[in-house]
Scaffold this motif. Structure first.
Motif, PDB file in Angstrom:
ATOM      1  N   GLY A  97      42.544   1.294   3.451  1.00 35.57           N
ATOM      2  CA  GLY A  97      41.533   0.359   2.973  1.00 35.57           C
ATOM      3  C   GLY A  97      41.426  -0.916   3.792  1.00 35.57           C
ATOM      4  N   CYS A  98      42.044  -0.944   4.967  1.00 34.61           N
ATOM      5  CA  CYS A  98      42.058  -2.176   5.772  1.00 34.61           C
ATOM      6  C   CYS A  98      40.653  -2.659   6.127  1.00 34.61           C
ATOM      7  CB  CYS A  98      42.874  -1.967   7.040  1.00 34.61           C
ATOM      8  SG  CYS A  98      44.638  -1.798   6.758  1.00 34.61           S
ATOM      9  N   ASN A  99      39.790  -1.758   6.603  1.00 37.88           N
ATOM     10  CA  ASN A  99      38.439  -2.175   6.998  1.00 37.88           C
ATOM     11  C   ASN A  99      37.616  -2.631   5.804  1.00 37.88           C
ATOM     12  OD1 ASN A  99      39.029  -1.572   9.624  1.00 37.88           O
ATOM     13  ND2 ASN A  99      37.657   0.175   9.806  1.00 37.88           N
ATOM     14  N   ILE A 100      37.782  -1.944   4.680  1.00 36.50           N
ATOM     15  CA  ILE A 100      37.047  -2.357   3.478  1.00 36.50           C
ATOM     16  C   ILE A 100      37.537  -3.711   3.007  1.00 36.50           C
ATOM     17  CG2 ILE A 100      36.659  -1.818   1.037  1.00 36.50           C
ATOM     18  CD1 ILE A 100      36.591   1.103   1.756  1.00 36.50           C
ATOM     19  N   CYS A 101      38.859  -3.878   2.931  1.00 32.28           N
ATOM     20  CA  CYS A 101      39.409  -5.169   2.498  1.00 32.28           C
ATOM     21  C   CYS A 101      39.038  -6.284   3.466  1.00 32.28           C
ATOM     22  CB  CYS A 101      40.922  -5.073   2.371  1.00 32.28           C
ATOM     23  SG  CYS A 101      41.490  -4.063   0.997  1.00 32.28           S
ATOM     24  N   GLY A 102      38.830  -5.904   4.731  1.00 31.74           N
ATOM     25  CA  GLY A 102      38.452  -6.906   5.727  1.00 31.74           C
ATOM     26  C   GLY A 102      36.985  -7.262   5.703  1.00 31.74           C
ATOM     27  N   GLY A 103      36.239  -6.677   4.758  1.00 29.37           N
ATOM     28  CA  GLY A 103      34.830  -7.020   4.605  1.00 29.37           C
ATOM     29  C   GLY A 103      33.932  -6.450   5.674  1.00 29.37           C
ATOM     30  N   LEU A 104      34.308  -5.304   6.268  1.00 33.42           N
ATOM     31  CA  LEU A 104      33.524  -4.736   7.357  1.00 33.42           C
ATOM     32  C   LEU A 104      32.400  -3.816   6.897  1.00 33.42           C
ATOM     33  CD1 LEU A 104      36.275  -4.007  10.040  1.00 33.42           C
ATOM     34  CD2 LEU A 104      34.752  -5.977   9.841  1.00 33.42           C
ATOM     35  N   GLY A 105      32.237  -3.664   5.586  1.00 34.69           N
ATOM     36  CA  GLY A 105      31.104  -2.906   5.073  1.00 34.69           C
ATOM     37  C   GLY A 105      31.355  -1.412   5.005  1.00 34.69           C
TER      38      GLY A 105
ATOM     39  N   GLU B  51      23.462  -2.790   9.838  1.00 33.64           N
ATOM     40  CA  GLU B  51      24.805  -3.160   9.370  1.00 33.64           C
ATOM     41  C   GLU B  51      25.712  -3.493  10.550  1.00 33.64           C
ATOM     42  OE1 GLU B  51      28.629  -1.109   7.134  1.00 33.64           O
ATOM     43  OE2 GLU B  51      26.618  -0.434   6.596  1.00 33.64           O
ATOM     44  N   LEU B  52      25.675  -2.650  11.596  1.00 34.64           N
ATOM     45  CA  LEU B  52      26.494  -2.930  12.774  1.00 34.64           C
ATOM     46  C   LEU B  52      26.048  -4.209  13.474  1.00 34.64           C
ATOM     47  CD1 LEU B  52      27.299   0.378  14.711  1.00 34.64           C
ATOM     48  CD2 LEU B  52      28.849  -1.130  13.471  1.00 34.64           C
ATOM     49  N   ALA B  53      24.741  -4.431  13.533  1.00 33.33           N
ATOM     50  CA  ALA B  53      24.227  -5.636  14.200  1.00 33.33           C
ATOM     51  C   ALA B  53      24.745  -6.891  13.508  1.00 33.33           C
ATOM     52  CB  ALA B  53      22.703  -5.623  14.218  1.00 33.33           C
ATOM     53  N   ASP B  54      24.792  -6.888  12.185  1.00 32.48           N
ATOM     54  CA  ASP B  54      25.311  -8.036  11.438  1.00 32.48           C
ATOM     55  C   ASP B  54      26.792  -8.269  11.739  1.00 32.48           C
ATOM     56  OD1 ASP B  54      22.848  -8.456  10.284  1.00 32.48           O
ATOM     57  OD2 ASP B  54      23.321  -7.398   8.424  1.00 32.48           O
ATOM     58  N   ILE B  55      27.555  -7.178  11.814  1.00 31.82           N
ATOM     59  CA  ILE B  55      28.977  -7.311  12.110  1.00 31.82           C
ATOM     60  C   ILE B  55      29.182  -7.792  13.532  1.00 31.82           C
ATOM     61  CG2 ILE B  55      31.122  -6.003  12.403  1.00 31.82           C
ATOM     62  CD1 ILE B  55      30.131  -4.212  10.081  1.00 31.82           C
ATOM     63  N   PHE B  56      28.398  -7.252  14.482  1.00 32.79           N
ATOM     64  CA  PHE B  56      28.517  -7.677  15.881  1.00 32.79           C
ATOM     65  C   PHE B  56      28.207  -9.161  16.026  1.00 32.79           C
ATOM     66  CE2 PHE B  56      27.464  -3.185  17.702  1.00 32.79           C
ATOM     67  CZ  PHE B  56      28.693  -2.739  17.250  1.00 32.79           C
ATOM     68  N   ALA B  57      27.200  -9.638  15.282  1.00 29.14           N
ATOM     69  CA  ALA B  57      26.855 -11.061  15.345  1.00 29.14           C
ATOM     70  C   ALA B  57      27.994 -11.917  14.802  1.00 29.14           C
ATOM     71  CB  ALA B  57      25.570 -11.308  14.553  1.00 29.14           C
ATOM     72  N   GLU B  58      28.639 -11.420  13.747  1.00 29.90           N
ATOM     73  CA  GLU B  58      29.718 -12.184  13.127  1.00 29.90           C
ATOM     74  C   GLU B  58      30.935 -12.270  14.031  1.00 29.90           C
ATOM     75  OE1 GLU B  58      32.449 -12.054   9.052  1.00 29.90           O
ATOM     76  OE2 GLU B  58      30.585 -10.912   9.172  1.00 29.90           O
ATOM     77  N   ILE B  59      31.255 -11.180  14.732  1.00 28.11           N
ATOM     78  CA  ILE B  59      32.445 -11.179  15.590  1.00 28.11           C
ATOM     79  C   ILE B  59      32.100 -11.496  17.044  1.00 28.11           C
ATOM     80  CG2 ILE B  59      33.593  -9.515  14.073  1.00 28.11           C
ATOM     81  CD1 ILE B  59      33.018  -7.336  16.124  1.00 28.11           C
ATOM     82  N   GLU B  60      30.818 -11.773  17.305  1.00 28.13           N
ATOM     83  CA  GLU B  60      30.336 -12.143  18.636  1.00 28.13           C
ATOM     84  C   GLU B  60      30.593 -11.029  19.664  1.00 28.13           C
ATOM     85  OE1 GLU B  60      32.053 -15.911  19.565  1.00 28.13           O
ATOM     86  OE2 GLU B  60      30.811 -17.007  18.113  1.00 28.13           O
ATOM     87  N   TYR B  61      30.302  -9.816  19.259  1.00 30.66           N
ATOM     88  CA  TYR B  61      30.424  -8.662  20.146  1.00 30.66           C
ATOM     89  C   TYR B  61      29.075  -8.392  20.791  1.00 30.66           C
ATOM     90  CZ  TYR B  61      31.098  -3.836  21.708  1.00 30.66           C
ATOM     91  OH  TYR B  61      31.163  -2.690  22.463  1.00 30.66           O
ATOM     92  N   GLU B  62      29.037  -8.208  22.117  1.00 28.28           N
ATOM     93  CA  GLU B  62      27.774  -8.060  22.825  1.00 28.28           C
ATOM     94  C   GLU B  62      27.586  -6.685  23.471  1.00 28.28           C
ATOM     95  OE1 GLU B  62      27.582 -11.266  25.589  1.00 28.28           O
ATOM     96  OE2 GLU B  62      27.386 -12.818  24.024  1.00 28.28           O
TER      97      GLU B  62
END
Length: 334
Positions: free
Chosen positions: A277-285, A84-95
């Motif tokens: 609910g900010c993170n949930i509303c932001g689609g962060l899983g 789940e974190l890997a998918d989010i990191f890929a989306e936000i381009e976090y390395e």
């Protein structure tokens, strides 16, 4: 300082001594003692007293010296959380690493001593007054009642006008609540003078939530997907209780819904246990959605001091004085 009021000694007391101590504390703090109860969850446990005051249920939480804050994994995340974190990191381009990413949201590691206290077992709303449907403040607004009649024809269950009024169906009738907006300083004065209680500090809240756990959450270093979670439950979960809402090792229902922020003591309005609910509303899983419920997550400090009656909640605490008790309590062990 009386060691019997702190967890290492409190946990070793005989049940008869603990019962005597709880009854004595109830008399001193004008609470009604109900019973001793053994709470156990996530590898921690506490047999303590249940109390009642003003229609509220309190639990005695012994003090302790604990490590709070988070900087690295103890167990490590399982595959589902890593993916789940890997998918989010890929989306936000976090390395960077997961630890580096999560550490940004966590408080620093420190040792603190938390004093004993009585703690409200459940979250409470702020500023909502229950009123009958024939209250003049309700009947003076025919537009509200007209809207309810429309909902009746559509099998509506509830309606709310933001920070104004709320209606909920109760069988064949309706219940009403009027909203009374409050500022943070006003609410703190209300707690002190009307309830003779106060708010927990951020460190106290972290202790009540995690009990000094070193993992990211009280149960481990990731989100347990076997749990039924608010806002992520499936149709097969409808009859099950929400796992995080069940009493923890202190008997508290705490940090179970990221939409519900708990007020804590601060110079300005400060909350723990949610982000509205900010993170949930932001689609962060689920994982990052529930990260604000971690006992180690940084408190949110707001400068406006305006309490939001739909997202800000409170939990009253009554701190127990630790001086002047040694002679009295030691008699219980003679």
């Amino acid at each position: 300082m009386n060691e019997n009021l702190f967890r290492p000694q409190f946990d070793t007391l005989k049940l008869s001594d603990k019962l005597w101590l709880m009854q004595t504390l109830a008399t001193r703090y004008h609470l009604t003692f109900k019973e001793l109860y053994a709470f156990s969850r996530w590898g921690q446990s506490c047999t303590t007293g249940l109390f009642e005051k003003g229609g509220r249920e309190f639990v005695f939480v012994p003090g302790d010296t604990v490590i709070l804050g988070w900087e690295s994994f103890v167990q490590g995340m399982d595959k589902a959380n890593q993916e789940e974190l890997a998918d989010i990191f890929a989306e936000i381009e976090y390395e960077g690493s997961a630890e580096e990413f999560l550490r940004q949201s966590m408080t620093p590691v420190r040792q603190v001593t938390i004093g004993p206290m009585f703690v409200g077992r459940k979250l409470e709303e702020i500023g909502w007054e229950s009123v009958p449907m024939n209250d003049p403040r309700i009947t003076a607004r025919p537009d509200w009642l007209e809207n309810l009649q429309k909902l009746d024809s559509k099998d509506g269950r509830s309606v709310e006008i933001n920070q104004t009024v709320r209606f909920k169906r109760n069988g064949d009738s309706w219940q009403a609540w009027l909203c009374h907006p409050m500022t943070y300083p006003e609410f703190r004065r209300y707690l002190l003078w009307d309830l003779t209680a106060t708010l927990p500090t951020p460190d106290e809240w972290a202790y009540l939530c995690g009990g000094g756990c070193r993992t990211l959450f009280p149960w481990g270093d990731g989100l347990d997907r076997k749990m039924k979670l608010h806002h992520f439950e499936g149709p097969e979960d409808q009859s099950k209780p929400y796992d995080m809402e069940q009493p923890n090792f202190f008997g508290l229902s705490i940090a179970y819904d990221p939409y519900q922020q708990e007020l804590v003591d601060g110079k300005t309005l400060t909350t723990c246990g949610g982000d509205g609910g900010c993170n949930i509303c932001g689609g962060l899983g689920p994982l990052l959605g529930f990260l604000p419920c971690s006992p180690h997550c940084k408190p949110e400090v707001r400068e406006d001091n305006e309490i939001h009656n739909d997202y800000d909640f409170f939990r009253p605490v009554i701190r127990v004085q630790t001086s002047g008790w040694r002679m009295v309590i030691d008699r219980a062990q003679e």
